[in-house]
Design an enzyme around this catalytic site. Structure first.
Site, PDB file in Angstrom:
ATOM      1  N   CYS A  72     -19.652  12.630  53.715  1.00  0.00           N
ATOM      2  CA  CYS A  72     -20.725  13.422  54.302  1.00  0.00           C
ATOM      3  C   CYS A  72     -21.947  12.524  54.430  1.00  0.00           C
ATOM      4  CB  CYS A  72     -21.037  14.651  53.445  1.00  0.00           C
ATOM      5  SG  CYS A  72     -22.022  15.909  54.312  1.00  0.00           S
ATOM      6  N   CYS A 119     -25.300  13.926  54.009  1.00  0.00           N
ATOM      7  CA  CYS A 119     -26.514  14.563  53.497  1.00  0.00           C
ATOM      8  C   CYS A 119     -27.194  13.751  52.398  1.00  0.00           C
ATOM      9  CB  CYS A 119     -26.222  15.978  53.024  1.00  0.00           C
ATOM     10  SG  CYS A 119     -25.003  16.100  51.705  1.00  0.00           S
ATOM     11  N   CYS A 174     -26.355  17.242  57.096  1.00  0.00           N
ATOM     12  CA  CYS A 174     -25.034  16.629  57.083  1.00  0.00           C
ATOM     13  C   CYS A 174     -24.662  15.946  58.392  1.00  0.00           C
ATOM     14  CB  CYS A 174     -23.980  17.685  56.749  1.00  0.00           C
ATOM     15  SG  CYS A 174     -24.246  18.470  55.141  1.00  0.00           S
ATOM     16  N   LYS A 205     -16.126  26.172  53.972  1.00  0.00           N
ATOM     17  CA  LYS A 205     -17.299  25.897  53.144  1.00  0.00           C
ATOM     18  C   LYS A 205     -18.414  26.836  53.581  1.00  0.00           C
ATOM     19  CE  LYS A 205     -20.507  22.173  51.848  1.00  0.00           C
ATOM     20  NZ  LYS A 205     -20.810  20.737  52.007  1.00  0.00           N
ATOM     21  N   ARG A 234     -28.692  25.100  56.312  1.00  0.00           N
ATOM     22  CA  ARG A 234     -27.393  24.649  56.805  1.00  0.00           C
ATOM     23  C   ARG A 234     -26.554  25.793  57.370  1.00  0.00           C
ATOM     24  NH1 ARG A 234     -26.590  20.539  51.671  1.00  0.00           N
ATOM     25  NH2 ARG A 234     -28.034  18.955  52.449  1.00  0.00           N
ATOM     26  N   GLU A 240     -11.167  28.629  60.732  1.00  0.00           N
ATOM     27  CA  GLU A 240     -11.644  27.287  60.366  1.00  0.00           C
ATOM     28  C   GLU A 240     -10.511  26.457  59.759  1.00  0.00           C
ATOM     29  OE1 GLU A 240     -14.253  25.527  60.755  1.00  0.00           O
ATOM     30  OE2 GLU A 240     -16.035  26.772  60.935  1.00  0.00           O
ATOM     31  N   LYS A 251     -14.861  26.562  49.335  1.00  0.00           N
ATOM     32  CA  LYS A 251     -16.051  26.243  48.562  1.00  0.00           C
ATOM     33  C   LYS A 251     -17.151  27.251  48.906  1.00  0.00           C
ATOM     34  CE  LYS A 251     -19.479  22.579  47.814  1.00  0.00           C
ATOM     35  NZ  LYS A 251     -19.970  21.265  48.236  1.00  0.00           N
ATOM     36  N   SER A 268     -21.559  23.741  41.553  1.00  0.00           N
ATOM     37  CA  SER A 268     -22.605  23.486  40.560  1.00  0.00           C
ATOM     38  C   SER A 268     -23.304  24.739  40.074  1.00  0.00           C
ATOM     39  CB  SER A 268     -23.639  22.514  41.136  1.00  0.00           C
ATOM     40  OG  SER A 268     -24.251  23.056  42.302  1.00  0.00           O
ATOM     41  N   TYR A 275     -16.809  20.879  37.555  1.00  0.00           N
ATOM     42  CA  TYR A 275     -17.622  20.131  36.596  1.00  0.00           C
ATOM     43  C   TYR A 275     -17.195  20.424  35.165  1.00  0.00           C
ATOM     44  CZ  TYR A 275     -20.327  19.534  40.821  1.00  0.00           C
ATOM     45  OH  TYR A 275     -20.695  19.225  42.104  1.00  0.00           O
TER      46      TYR A 275
END
Length: 325
Positions: free
Chosen positions: A120, A122, A130, A197, A219, A235, A250, A276, A315
């Site tokens: 990406c 970004c 992006c 996403k 975005r 998609e 995501k 996150s 994570y």
């Protein structure tokens, strides 16, 4: 009928494991790694307790630690020293991700690690979007961005990446990357596409870690509306047709219905990104003593696997691997 049927019979002790429908192993996990060429020692991300940005020279040691926990793969995100309007430091041969990949690949102790790279712009652009930007219209330009993503993917493959993962949600990005990889003799490098996403508020802490906040607008013009489900199927189908080998949903927890539909209807290798914001909420609640952190981690990751994920980018990967051990 009761009393002949008693569902509680199989909930006793070790009998529960005999009828367990969903099992998590470390092989299901992908561990994100932030590599920052602006720092000399690891720095904890304030909004993501327990998650660190690492200097490039620490990448191989981090990969070894992850591998020793039984986790088979990592996803590398880069934080560059230099940004410009086109994000040119994303595709140079000696930039942050490329250097980190080579360090890991050249380290004997981590040669079995599968290295995936986020593709990406970004993190590398001054505006934080992006793709290429038309400032007069405040518009993110789809088609001029595609060759830049292709160059970035090739540079990652040249450095030694095992798989590339485009995350920019540009129309045609998978086809463009597939063509560039094939034209440069990397036809065996697979693509894990961030195919569904969503334009989500759950990405905030990531932007702190990757220093990828945007300077204007948002975005929503290229990421998906959280209200839409059928659009996600379209998609993903498009990315499959363009050559995606793995598709991703995501975020994960707020979109388990999407994850289930994609796996059930399209039967593709499917990843989910436990993002996150999902991580930060659990960490914050645990630190306040409101929830049992380990139990919540296990339950959350299990729900993602149960919904259909073949692999989970999280994570919590290291924490989960330790729990499994």
């Amino acid at each position: 009928m009761f009393p002949q049927v008693r569902m509680r019979r199989l909930r006793q002790g070790k009998l529960q494991n005999l009828v367990r429908e969903t099992t998590i192993t470390a092989d299901d996990l992908i561990c994100p790694v932030f590599v920052d060429e602006n720092i000399e020692t690891p720095q904890e991300v304030p909004s993501m307790p327990g998650t660190y940005k690492l200097p490039v020279d620490y990448a191989a040691d981090e990969a070894k630690e992850i591998s020793d926990l039984g986790i088979p793969s990592i996803m590398i995100f880069g934080v560059p020293a230099r940004k410009d309007e086109s994000g040119s430091s994303a595709w140079g041969n000696n930039e942050v991700v490329q250097r980190a990949v080579r360090n890991i690949r050249n380290d004997i102790s981590s040669r079995d690690m599968a290295i995936i790279t986020d593709v990406c712009l970004c993190e590398y652009t001054t505006h934080g979007h992006c793709g290429v930007v038309d400032y007069d219209k405040e518009e993110i330009l789809n088609d001029p961005t595609l060759p830049l993503l292709g160059k970035t993917a090739v540079s990652h493959a040249e450095a030694g990446a095992d798989m590339v993962a485009p995350s920019g949600m540009m129309d045609g990005m998978v086809e463009s990357i597939r063509s560039e990889l094939d034209n440069n003799n990397f036809e065996n490098i697979p693509i894990m596409s961030y195919a569904a996403k969503y334009f989500s508020a759950f990405y905030g802490p990531f932007r702190d870690a990757a220093e990828s906040g945007y300077s204007f607008g948002d975005r929503s013009s290229y990421q998906m509306n959280p209200s839409n489900s059928n659009e996600a199927i379209r998609e993903v189908e498009l990315d499959i047709d363009e050559g995606a080998d793995i598709v991703m949903v995501k975020p994960a927890l707020p979109y388990l219905d999407i994850l289930y539909r994609i796996k059930d209807e399209l039967e593709m290798p499917t990843a989910a990104y436990n993002v996150s914001g999902e991580y930060a909420m659990i960490k914050a609640a645990a630190q306040n003593g409101w929830m049992d952190e380990n139990k919540i981690i296990y339950e959350s990751i299990t729900s993602i696997k149960r919904a259909g994920a073949d692999m989970i980018l999280t994570y919590f990967a290291k924490d989960m691997a330790k729990l499994l051990k």
